[in-house]
Design a protein around this motif. Structure first.
Motif, PDB file in Angstrom:
ATOM      1  N   ILE A 199       0.852  -1.197   0.000  1.00  0.00           N
ATOM      2  CA  ILE A 199       0.000   0.000   0.000  1.00  0.00           C
ATOM      3  C   ILE A 199       0.885   1.243   0.000  1.00  0.00           C
ATOM      4  CG2 ILE A 199      -1.788   1.302   1.211  1.00  0.00           C
ATOM      5  CD1 ILE A 199      -2.812  -1.370   0.222  1.00  0.00           C
ATOM      6  N   LEU A 200       0.723   2.079  -1.033  1.00  0.00           N
ATOM      7  CA  LEU A 200       1.410   3.359  -1.107  1.00  0.00           C
ATOM      8  C   LEU A 200       0.472   4.389  -0.476  1.00  0.00           C
ATOM      9  CD1 LEU A 200       3.822   5.048  -2.129  1.00  0.00           C
ATOM     10  CD2 LEU A 200       2.602   5.285  -4.299  1.00  0.00           C
ATOM     11  N   SER A 201       0.898   4.999   0.634  1.00  0.00           N
ATOM     12  CA  SER A 201       0.050   5.919   1.389  1.00  0.00           C
ATOM     13  C   SER A 201       0.585   7.337   1.302  1.00  0.00           C
ATOM     14  CB  SER A 201      -0.001   5.507   2.867  1.00  0.00           C
ATOM     15  OG  SER A 201      -0.495   4.205   2.997  1.00  0.00           O
ATOM     16  N   PHE A 202      -0.334   8.280   1.199  1.00  0.00           N
ATOM     17  CA  PHE A 202       0.004   9.696   1.174  1.00  0.00           C
ATOM     18  C   PHE A 202      -0.765  10.400   2.272  1.00  0.00           C
ATOM     19  CE2 PHE A 202       0.651   8.269  -3.142  1.00  0.00           C
ATOM     20  CZ  PHE A 202       1.850   8.854  -3.490  1.00  0.00           C
ATOM     21  N   ASN A 203      -0.123  11.378   2.898  1.00  0.00           N
ATOM     22  CA  ASN A 203      -0.771  12.251   3.854  1.00  0.00           C
ATOM     23  C   ASN A 203      -0.617  13.662   3.323  1.00  0.00           C
ATOM     24  OD1 ASN A 203      -1.166  14.051   6.131  1.00  0.00           O
ATOM     25  ND2 ASN A 203      -1.188  12.198   7.381  1.00  0.00           N
ATOM     26  N   LEU A 204      -1.735  14.289   2.991  1.00  0.00           N
ATOM     27  CA  LEU A 204      -1.723  15.628   2.410  1.00  0.00           C
ATOM     28  C   LEU A 204      -2.329  16.601   3.420  1.00  0.00           C
ATOM     29  CD1 LEU A 204      -2.224  13.407   0.046  1.00  0.00           C
ATOM     30  CD2 LEU A 204      -2.609  15.392  -1.335  1.00  0.00           C
ATOM     31  N   ALA A 205      -1.479  17.401   4.036  1.00  0.00           N
ATOM     32  CA  ALA A 205      -1.938  18.360   5.040  1.00  0.00           C
ATOM     33  C   ALA A 205      -2.688  19.501   4.356  1.00  0.00           C
ATOM     34  CB  ALA A 205      -0.754  18.905   5.825  1.00  0.00           C
ATOM     35  N   LYS A 206      -3.703  19.990   5.057  1.00  0.00           N
ATOM     36  CA  LYS A 206      -4.471  21.123   4.538  1.00  0.00           C
ATOM     37  C   LYS A 206      -3.834  22.428   5.005  1.00  0.00           C
ATOM     38  CE  LYS A 206      -9.043  18.964   4.453  1.00  0.00           C
ATOM     39  NZ  LYS A 206     -10.406  19.046   4.998  1.00  0.00           N
ATOM     40  N   LYS A 207      -4.031  23.461   4.222  1.00  0.00           N
ATOM     41  CA  LYS A 207      -3.600  24.797   4.621  1.00  0.00           C
ATOM     42  C   LYS A 207      -4.458  25.235   5.802  1.00  0.00           C
ATOM     43  CE  LYS A 207      -2.296  26.011  -0.079  1.00  0.00           C
ATOM     44  NZ  LYS A 207      -2.630  26.820  -1.248  1.00  0.00           N
ATOM     45  N   GLU A 208      -3.892  26.074   6.658  1.00  0.00           N
ATOM     46  CA  GLU A 208      -4.600  26.532   7.852  1.00  0.00           C
ATOM     47  C   GLU A 208      -5.942  27.185   7.511  1.00  0.00           C
ATOM     48  OE1 GLU A 208      -3.982  25.974  11.079  1.00  0.00           O
ATOM     49  OE2 GLU A 208      -2.309  24.729  10.409  1.00  0.00           O
ATOM     50  N   GLU A 209      -5.974  27.997   6.465  1.00  0.00           N
ATOM     51  CA  GLU A 209      -7.212  28.690   6.118  1.00  0.00           C
ATOM     52  C   GLU A 209      -8.287  27.743   5.592  1.00  0.00           C
ATOM     53  OE1 GLU A 209      -4.342  29.319   2.618  1.00  0.00           O
ATOM     54  OE2 GLU A 209      -4.206  29.497   4.780  1.00  0.00           O
ATOM     55  N   ALA A 210      -7.910  26.525   5.202  1.00  0.00           N
ATOM     56  CA  ALA A 210      -8.883  25.568   4.678  1.00  0.00           C
ATOM     57  C   ALA A 210      -9.497  24.704   5.776  1.00  0.00           C
ATOM     58  CB  ALA A 210      -8.221  24.674   3.632  1.00  0.00           C
ATOM     59  N   LYS A 211      -8.882  24.702   6.954  1.00  0.00           N
ATOM     60  CA  LYS A 211      -9.398  23.883   8.043  1.00  0.00           C
ATOM     61  C   LYS A 211     -10.675  24.502   8.598  1.00  0.00           C
ATOM     62  CE  LYS A 211      -4.872  22.216   9.373  1.00  0.00           C
ATOM     63  NZ  LYS A 211      -3.858  22.186  10.428  1.00  0.00           N
ATOM     64  N   LYS A 212     -11.592  23.628   8.952  1.00  0.00           N
ATOM     65  CA  LYS A 212     -12.860  24.098   9.499  1.00  0.00           C
ATOM     66  C   LYS A 212     -12.635  24.575  10.926  1.00  0.00           C
ATOM     67  CE  LYS A 212     -17.627  22.774  10.169  1.00  0.00           C
ATOM     68  NZ  LYS A 212     -18.629  21.730  10.048  1.00  0.00           N
ATOM     69  N   LEU A 213     -13.027  25.792  11.184  1.00  0.00           N
ATOM     70  CA  LEU A 213     -12.867  26.371  12.511  1.00  0.00           C
ATOM     71  C   LEU A 213     -14.089  26.044  13.367  1.00  0.00           C
ATOM     72  CD1 LEU A 213     -11.492  29.870  11.480  1.00  0.00           C
ATOM     73  CD2 LEU A 213     -10.192  27.897  12.292  1.00  0.00           C
ATOM     74  N   PRO A 214     -13.874  25.901  14.682  1.00  0.00           N
ATOM     75  CA  PRO A 214     -15.031  25.635  15.549  1.00  0.00           C
ATOM     76  C   PRO A 214     -15.947  26.849  15.576  1.00  0.00           C
ATOM     77  CG  PRO A 214     -13.054  25.985  16.860  1.00  0.00           C
ATOM     78  CD  PRO A 214     -12.629  25.973  15.414  1.00  0.00           C
ATOM     79  N   PRO A 215     -17.214  26.619  15.874  1.00  0.00           N
ATOM     80  CA  PRO A 215     -18.139  27.754  15.923  1.00  0.00           C
ATOM     81  C   PRO A 215     -17.680  28.782  16.961  1.00  0.00           C
ATOM     82  CG  PRO A 215     -19.314  25.675  16.206  1.00  0.00           C
ATOM     83  CD  PRO A 215     -17.864  25.364  16.178  1.00  0.00           C
ATOM     84  N   LYS A 216     -17.885  30.030  16.653  1.00  0.00           N
ATOM     85  CA  LYS A 216     -17.485  31.122  17.519  1.00  0.00           C
ATOM     86  C   LYS A 216     -18.744  31.715  18.141  1.00  0.00           C
ATOM     87  CE  LYS A 216     -14.315  34.986  17.198  1.00  0.00           C
ATOM     88  NZ  LYS A 216     -13.603  35.845  16.259  1.00  0.00           N
ATOM     89  N   LYS A 217     -18.712  31.899  19.440  1.00  0.00           N
ATOM     90  CA  LYS A 217     -19.867  32.452  20.130  1.00  0.00           C
ATOM     91  C   LYS A 217     -19.773  33.982  20.078  1.00  0.00           C
ATOM     92  CE  LYS A 217     -22.662  31.962  24.168  1.00  0.00           C
ATOM     93  NZ  LYS A 217     -23.022  31.101  25.253  1.00  0.00           N
ATOM     94  N   VAL A 218     -20.870  34.598  19.703  1.00  0.00           N
ATOM     95  CA  VAL A 218     -20.933  36.061  19.608  1.00  0.00           C
ATOM     96  C   VAL A 218     -21.730  36.587  20.792  1.00  0.00           C
ATOM     97  CG1 VAL A 218     -21.726  38.008  18.204  1.00  0.00           C
ATOM     98  CG2 VAL A 218     -20.820  35.943  17.091  1.00  0.00           C
ATOM     99  N   GLN A 219     -21.133  37.497  21.525  1.00  0.00           N
ATOM    100  CA  GLN A 219     -21.804  38.109  22.679  1.00  0.00           C
ATOM    101  C   GLN A 219     -22.762  39.193  22.194  1.00  0.00           C
ATOM    102  OE1 GLN A 219     -21.558  37.103  25.840  1.00  0.00           O
ATOM    103  NE2 GLN A 219     -20.073  35.521  25.261  1.00  0.00           N
TER     104      GLN A 219
END
Length: 154
Positions: A132-152
């Motif tokens: 098995i030839l395996s690849f790990n392709l890291a995502k750019k920081e801006e492409a990662k899904k951010l957790p929901p942000k709570k707005v006051q």
């Protein structure tokens, strides 16, 4: 992105698909198969199976290529495409007094995948183990899904 069952279309899923198989686009078109007589071309070709999995911070690609060694592979990244090629040949000859036995085999394949814009090309890692030839392709920081942000509310 979630995994969706592959459906063949005349020109592939150019817009909706993150990974685009260039070999499939150019080699498996119906018009190419129909131009060649059936006795020379059965519409099938041998290429290794491919699995693609997406997580929050990277893609994992597994390519089944048993019988090869690490040195048989050539992996390049060119113009946003991950190009995977492998070639292997063996030859064995036995000469005796009244006969000669010669056996040989040749295996080769090429696959090209168009990488999504969200992949860090400089951080791609590859390994080969147990066929098995395996690849790990890291995502750019801006492409990662951010957790929901709570707005006051003021």
């Amino acid at each position: 992105m979630s995994l969706v069952k592959f459906k063949r279309r005349p020109f592939g899923n150019l817009i909706t698909q993150d990974f685009f198989d260039m070999d499939d686009f150019f080699d498996n078109r119906r018009w190419v198969r129909d131009m060649l007589p059936d006795r020379f071309w059965n519409g099938k070709r041998t290429e290794p199976a491919l699995n693609i999995k997406e997580t929050e911070d990277h893609f994992e690609i597994e390519l089944a290529a048993p019988g090869f060694t690490k040195k048989d592979f050539e992996v390049t990244i060119d113009d946003g495409c991950l190009n995977i090629a492998a070639e292997k040949s063996t030859s064995e000859e036995e000469k005796e007094e009244n006969y000669t036995r010669k056996e040989f085999s040749y295996q080769a394949f090429e696959r090209s995948l168009q990488l999504p814009d969200s992949v860090k090309e400089e951080a791609i890692k590859a390994s080969y183990k147990d066929g098995i030839l395996s690849f790990n392709l890291a995502k750019k920081e801006e492409a990662k899904k951010l957790p929901p942000k709570k707005v006051q509310i003021a």
